[in-house]
Design a protein around this motif. Structure first.
Motif, mmCIF file in Angstrom:
data_model
loop_
_atom_site.group_PDB
_atom_site.id
_atom_site.type_symbol
_atom_site.label_atom_id
_atom_site.label_comp_id
_atom_site.label_asym_id
_atom_site.label_seq_id
_atom_site.Cartn_x
_atom_site.Cartn_y
_atom_site.Cartn_z
ATOM 1 N N PHE A 1 -6.946 -1.121 -8.712
ATOM 2 C CA PHE A 1 -6.286 -1.752 -7.573
ATOM 3 C C PHE A 1 -6.837 -1.165 -6.273
ATOM 4 C CE2 PHE A 1 -2.833 -2.473 -4.570
ATOM 5 C CZ PHE A 1 -2.369 -3.721 -4.913
ATOM 6 N N SER A 2 -7.065 -2.030 -5.279
ATOM 7 C CA SER A 2 -7.651 -1.583 -4.016
ATOM 8 C C SER A 2 -6.893 -2.182 -2.828
ATOM 9 C CB SER A 2 -9.128 -2.006 -3.933
ATOM 10 O OG SER A 2 -9.225 -3.423 -3.727
ATOM 11 N N ILE A 3 -7.285 -1.775 -1.642
ATOM 12 C CA ILE A 3 -6.695 -2.330 -0.423
ATOM 13 C C ILE A 3 -6.954 -3.835 -0.334
ATOM 14 C CG2 ILE A 3 -7.072 -2.413 2.086
ATOM 15 C CD1 ILE A 3 -6.908 0.606 2.121
ATOM 16 N N ILE A 4 -8.065 -4.287 -0.885
ATOM 17 C CA ILE A 4 -8.323 -5.727 -0.905
ATOM 18 C C ILE A 4 -7.250 -6.436 -1.739
ATOM 19 C CG2 ILE A 4 -9.888 -7.527 -1.744
ATOM 20 C CD1 ILE A 4 -12.200 -5.792 -0.832
ATOM 21 N N LEU B 1 -16.028 -14.704 -6.922
ATOM 22 C CA LEU B 1 -15.749 -13.309 -6.591
ATOM 23 C C LEU B 1 -14.730 -12.677 -7.537
ATOM 24 C CD1 LEU B 1 -15.482 -13.341 -2.676
ATOM 25 C CD2 LEU B 1 -17.370 -12.485 -4.067
ATOM 26 N N PHE B 2 -13.942 -13.496 -8.215
ATOM 27 C CA PHE B 2 -12.864 -12.973 -9.049
ATOM 28 C C PHE B 2 -13.197 -12.953 -10.538
ATOM 29 C CE2 PHE B 2 -10.836 -14.777 -5.238
ATOM 30 C CZ PHE B 2 -10.173 -13.647 -4.783
ATOM 31 N N GLU B 3 -14.424 -13.291 -10.875
ATOM 32 C CA GLU B 3 -14.791 -13.390 -12.287
ATOM 33 C C GLU B 3 -14.946 -12.025 -12.942
ATOM 34 O OE1 GLU B 3 -18.315 -15.745 -12.363
ATOM 35 O OE2 GLU B 3 -17.243 -17.653 -12.177
ATOM 36 N N GLY B 4 -14.393 -11.901 -14.152
ATOM 37 C CA GLY B 4 -14.705 -10.777 -15.013
ATOM 38 C C GLY B 4 -13.967 -9.474 -14.770
ATOM 39 N N ASN B 5 -12.979 -9.450 -13.862
ATOM 40 C CA ASN B 5 -12.268 -8.212 -13.581
ATOM 41 C C ASN B 5 -10.771 -8.462 -13.471
ATOM 42 O OD1 ASN B 5 -14.631 -6.322 -13.072
ATOM 43 N ND2 ASN B 5 -15.051 -7.902 -11.552
ATOM 44 N N ILE B 6 -10.005 -7.400 -13.693
ATOM 45 C CA ILE B 6 -8.556 -7.509 -13.550
ATOM 46 C C ILE B 6 -8.187 -7.638 -12.084
ATOM 47 C CG2 ILE B 6 -6.338 -6.342 -13.904
ATOM 48 C CD1 ILE B 6 -7.604 -4.949 -16.320
ATOM 49 N N TYR B 7 -8.785 -6.778 -11.251
ATOM 50 C CA TYR B 7 -8.533 -6.802 -9.818
ATOM 51 C C TYR B 7 -9.814 -7.175 -9.092
ATOM 52 C CZ TYR B 7 -4.202 -4.633 -11.280
ATOM 53 O OH TYR B 7 -3.015 -4.387 -11.905
ATOM 54 N N PHE B 8 -9.828 -7.032 -7.793
ATOM 55 C CA PHE B 8 -10.975 -7.540 -7.038
ATOM 56 C C PHE B 8 -12.234 -6.744 -7.370
ATOM 57 C CE2 PHE B 8 -13.849 -7.999 -3.485
ATOM 58 C CZ PHE B 8 -13.863 -9.374 -3.331
ATOM 59 N N GLN B 9 -13.140 -7.372 -8.078
ATOM 60 C CA GLN B 9 -14.437 -6.813 -8.450
ATOM 61 C C GLN B 9 -14.318 -5.459 -9.134
ATOM 62 O OE1 GLN B 9 -17.059 -7.099 -5.034
ATOM 63 N NE2 GLN B 9 -17.184 -9.314 -5.247
ATOM 64 N N GLY B 10 -13.266 -5.288 -9.927
ATOM 65 C CA GLY B 10 -13.109 -4.044 -10.667
ATOM 66 C C GLY B 10 -11.780 -4.007 -11.404
ATOM 67 N N ASN B 11 -11.561 -2.900 -12.087
ATOM 68 C CA ASN B 11 -10.320 -2.740 -12.842
ATOM 69 C C ASN B 11 -9.325 -1.826 -12.149
ATOM 70 O OD1 ASN B 11 -11.172 -4.412 -14.997
ATOM 71 N ND2 ASN B 11 -12.384 -2.739 -15.852
ATOM 72 N N THR C 1 0.829 -1.207 0.000
ATOM 73 C CA THR C 1 0.000 0.000 0.000
ATOM 74 C C THR C 1 0.863 1.257 0.000
ATOM 75 O OG1 THR C 1 -1.816 -1.146 1.120
ATOM 76 C CG2 THR C 1 -1.803 1.262 1.242
ATOM 77 N N LEU C 2 1.945 1.259 0.760
ATOM 78 C CA LEU C 2 2.863 2.406 0.761
ATOM 79 C C LEU C 2 3.410 2.654 -0.645
ATOM 80 C CD1 LEU C 2 4.778 1.657 4.072
ATOM 81 C CD2 LEU C 2 3.424 3.712 3.636
ATOM 82 N N LEU D 1 -9.843 2.612 -1.453
ATOM 83 C CA LEU D 1 -11.142 2.187 -0.938
ATOM 84 C C LEU D 1 -12.221 2.959 -1.688
ATOM 85 C CD1 LEU D 1 -10.618 1.966 2.939
ATOM 86 C CD2 LEU D 1 -11.364 0.097 1.456
ATOM 87 N N PRO D 2 -13.412 2.379 -1.854
ATOM 88 C CA PRO D 2 -14.485 3.104 -2.546
ATOM 89 C C PRO D 2 -14.855 4.394 -1.812
ATOM 90 C CG PRO D 2 -15.039 0.782 -2.271
ATOM 91 C CD PRO D 2 -13.831 1.030 -1.439
ATOM 92 N N HIS D 3 -15.334 5.369 -2.568
ATOM 93 C CA HIS D 3 -15.724 6.646 -1.971
ATOM 94 C C HIS D 3 -17.044 6.545 -1.211
ATOM 95 C CE1 HIS D 3 -12.485 8.945 -3.711
ATOM 96 N NE2 HIS D 3 -12.783 8.501 -4.933
ATOM 97 N N ASP D 4 -18.000 5.768 -1.748
ATOM 98 C CA ASP D 4 -19.323 5.743 -1.137
ATOM 99 C C ASP D 4 -19.345 4.804 0.067
ATOM 100 O OD1 ASP D 4 -20.939 3.017 -2.219
ATOM 101 O OD2 ASP D 4 -19.250 3.677 -3.434
ATOM 102 N N PRO D 5 -20.100 5.164 1.108
ATOM 103 C CA PRO D 5 -20.078 4.402 2.361
ATOM 104 C C PRO D 5 -20.607 2.974 2.233
ATOM 105 C CG PRO D 5 -21.765 6.123 2.417
ATOM 106 C CD PRO D 5 -20.932 6.377 1.201
#
Length: 199
Positions: free
Chosen positions: A150-153, A138-148, A25-26, A86-90
């Motif tokens: 990179f996230s903390i996940i 959970l890993f289907e259809g995206n480059i990274y976790f549920q999206g394109n 992350t750093l 991390l996503p912006h929305d709560p």
């Protein structure tokens, strides 16, 4: 990878999934940090001065000293919001926190047993294989976790898949989405840079 910010020290044990996800992350946040590898039986005085409880990993900055990896990761994302990890929305942030909790409390312990033992046996390999098969959708259809993006996940899963490779635990052939995801995550520049720097 260029660096713009400095003054960070990460105290960590040599083999720590939690420390690795913070270090990645750093790098993603473009933060230059010093790594201090700690022998918990003989800790450095400078660590005792800032954290008498010896909770590792510990992140020391010019502003604050933090421990507990989840607190460190949220601090980094809030203090240095670009790029956001991390996503912006709560609502989605809440979902991400639940997934992270599951990774730390369900995924990590399986691999930490292997690391502690120094090798994988049939029982631990099967437990990990069963887990990866269960979560493959959970890993289907995206480059990274549920999206394109990179996230903390992703930063938290990268050490998991790195150590699977180290201990020669293969992702099951039937977990096709997970195999593709693990390849994507392990080829990420920050992940490659970090583990090459560790030797």
């Amino acid at each position: 990878m260029s660096t713009r910010r400095s003054g960070f020290t990460l105290y960590q044990e040599n083999t720590s999934l939690d420390a690795d996800r913070i270090a990645i992350t750093l790098l993603e946040k473009n933060i230059l940090s010093d790594a201090v590898y700690v022998d918990i039986a003989n800790p450095p005085e400078e660590l005792l001065d800032i954290n008498q409880q010896l909770i590792l990993p510990t992140l020391e900055t010019k502003e604050v000293t933090l421990y507990y990896s989840s607190i460190i990761l949220e601090f980094l994302d809030e203090r240095f919001p670009h790029p956001p990890l991390l996503p912006h929305d709560p609502i989605n942030r809440g979902k991400f926190r639940l997934i992270l909790k599951r990774i730390i409390h369900e995924w990590y312990p399986l691999l930490e047993k292997v690391i502690k033992k120094g090798e994988a046996d049939k029982k631990s390999s099967k437990a990990i294989n069963d887990l990866l098969l269960r979560y493959d959708p959970l890993f289907e259809g995206n480059i990274y976790f549920q999206g394109n993006d990179f996230s903390i996940i992703d930063a938290s899963l990268a050490p998991f898949f790195w150590y699977l490779k180290i201990y020669q635990i293969d992702v099951p052939e039937k977990a096709t989405a997970t195999k593709e995801y693990s390849s994507n995550i392990l080829n990420r520049e920050s992940v490659q840079h970090y583990y090459k720097s560790k030797g």
